[in-house]
Write a protein that holds these residues in place. Structure first.
Motif, PDB file in Angstrom:
ATOM      1  N   LYS A  46       3.119  -7.190   4.267  1.00 12.45           N
ATOM      2  CA  LYS A  46       3.592  -6.100   5.126  1.00 12.45           C
ATOM      3  C   LYS A  46       2.566  -4.979   5.031  1.00 12.45           C
ATOM      4  O   LYS A  46       2.159  -4.593   3.923  1.00 12.45           O
ATOM      5  CB  LYS A  46       4.979  -5.604   4.700  1.00 12.45           C
ATOM      6  CG  LYS A  46       6.081  -6.635   4.926  1.00 12.45           C
ATOM      7  CD  LYS A  46       7.438  -6.047   4.622  1.00 12.45           C
ATOM      8  CE  LYS A  46       8.543  -7.094   4.810  1.00 12.45           C
ATOM      9  NZ  LYS A  46       8.640  -7.560   6.196  1.00 12.45           N
TER      10      LYS A  46
ATOM     11  N   ASP B 243       1.270  -1.216   5.012  1.00 11.97           N
ATOM     12  CA  ASP B 243       1.844   0.056   4.581  1.00 11.97           C
ATOM     13  C   ASP B 243       0.717   1.078   4.477  1.00 11.97           C
ATOM     14  O   ASP B 243       0.033   1.174   3.452  1.00 11.97           O
ATOM     15  CB  ASP B 243       2.537  -0.107   3.229  1.00 11.97           C
ATOM     16  CG  ASP B 243       3.145   1.204   2.734  1.00 11.97           C
ATOM     17  OD1 ASP B 243       3.339   2.116   3.552  1.00 11.97           O
ATOM     18  OD2 ASP B 243       3.427   1.306   1.518  1.00 11.97           O
TER      19      ASP B 243
ATOM     20  N   ARG C  10      -0.039  -4.547  -4.128  1.00 10.27           N
ATOM     21  CA  ARG C  10      -0.628  -4.024  -2.911  1.00 10.27           C
ATOM     22  C   ARG C  10      -2.130  -3.893  -3.128  1.00 10.27           C
ATOM     23  O   ARG C  10      -2.607  -3.661  -4.239  1.00 10.27           O
ATOM     24  CB  ARG C  10      -0.024  -2.685  -2.505  1.00 10.27           C
ATOM     25  CG  ARG C  10      -0.451  -1.494  -3.324  1.00 10.27           C
ATOM     26  CD  ARG C  10       0.014  -0.205  -2.681  1.00 10.27           C
ATOM     27  NE  ARG C  10      -0.616   0.968  -3.274  1.00 10.27           N
ATOM     28  CZ  ARG C  10      -0.584   2.187  -2.762  1.00 10.27           C
ATOM     29  NH1 ARG C  10       0.054   2.397  -1.613  1.00 10.27           N
ATOM     30  NH2 ARG C  10      -1.191   3.198  -3.368  1.00 10.27           N
TER      31      ARG C  10
END
Length: 284
Positions: A189, A191, A238
């Motif tokens: 995802k 971000d 991340r």
């Protein structure tokens, strides 16, 4: 007892962005994670199979003789390249499987030969088991399933072939990046310029997937902290997706320029394509 994965991690792995037939043909080859099973096949197997609940660490079969397709409905499994369960804990995992994918059964469906490996749950998982004999009967009655099923088996073999090439030809840091790119393509995802992904298992599982020692893994994580800003938060990591450009380039070259399923030159554009609908570029 193995430490449980978080509910957020489990939910993330349940997402199947695409696996409908014939769109499966447009999913680019990616290593270390088997491709999604076409929805039409999943539905047929789910209605014919028996439900399984498998705790983390348990093997699906007591030997390398696999008699069933195991379709995962929740969780993560691994294939250990080892001749028996006693060796499996220390042997390498060559592929991972998540929700909507086969944990096993595809490799020896026609030949019924031993699989030269063991299959086990990495997390607690739910699955459906359908015997090879039952699948023979299903395909006899449902000839519309033959091409989707065998296309899936073929692309799984191609994914394994890419993984073998990566393990043979690329450095440890590149192998790790290939694993991260695969998981980013299926589960990432965006971000604010970062890509956030669920971890591909525990540290020990990642080490076995890419064939690295714990000492080497510490060095690889330190390198990606420096070059990609990689950070871990619970069961997620991340990093800057641009750091995966070099292994994306390698996969594009592996596709060859004549491939009708070409990847965008830029890795961020590739991930945007995959995360929008789970598909690579389609031919006109």
């Amino acid at each position: 007892m193995p430490r449980r994965f978080s509910e957020a991690w489990t939910r993330a792995l349940k997402e199947i962005r695409t696996s409908d037939w014939p769109e499966l043909r447009y999913v680019p080859m990616l290593p270390f994670l088997t491709p999604p099973v076409p929805k039409v096949v999943r539905e047929a197997f789910a209605s014919a199979g028996r439900r399984l609940s498998v705790p983390a660490g348990q093997h699906f079969f007591g030997s390398t003789f696999v008699t069933d397709f195991i379709l995962i409905t929740s969780g993560l499994s691994g294939r250990y390249l080892a001749p028996n369960a006693a060796q499996a804990e220390g042997a390498g995992i060559l592929a991972l499987s998540t929700t909507g994918r086969f944990a096993c059964g595809n490799l020896n469906f026609l030949s019924r030969r031993p699989t030269i490996g063991q299959y086990a749950a990495i997390s607690d998982l739910e699955a459906v088991a359908v015997s090879h004999v039952a699948v023979d009967e299903i395909l006899h009655m449902r000839r519309d399933l033959i091409r989707p099923l065998f296309t899936h088996i073929e692309v799984t073999n191609l994914s394994d072939r890419m993984a073998f090439g990566i393990m043979t030809l690329l450095s440890a840091i590149s192998r790790y990046k290939c694993l991260l790119l695969t998981w980013a393509a299926y589960y990432g995802k965006f971000d604010d310029g970062w890509i956030v992904i669920p971890t591909p298992g525990r540290n020990a599982h990642v080490e076995r997937v890419i064939g690295a020692s714990s000492v080497t893994m510490d060095k690889l994580r330190a390198e990606l902290q420096q070059t990609a800003g990689m950070e871990r938060a619970g069961d997620f990591v991340r990093l800057r997706p641009e750091a995966l450009q070099d292994v994306h380039d390698w996969m594009r070259r592996a596709d060859h320029s004549s491939s009708m399923y070409g990847r965008p030159a830029n890795v961020v554009a590739f991930l945007e394509d995959m995360l929008s609908d789970g598909l690579g570029p389609r031919p006109d």
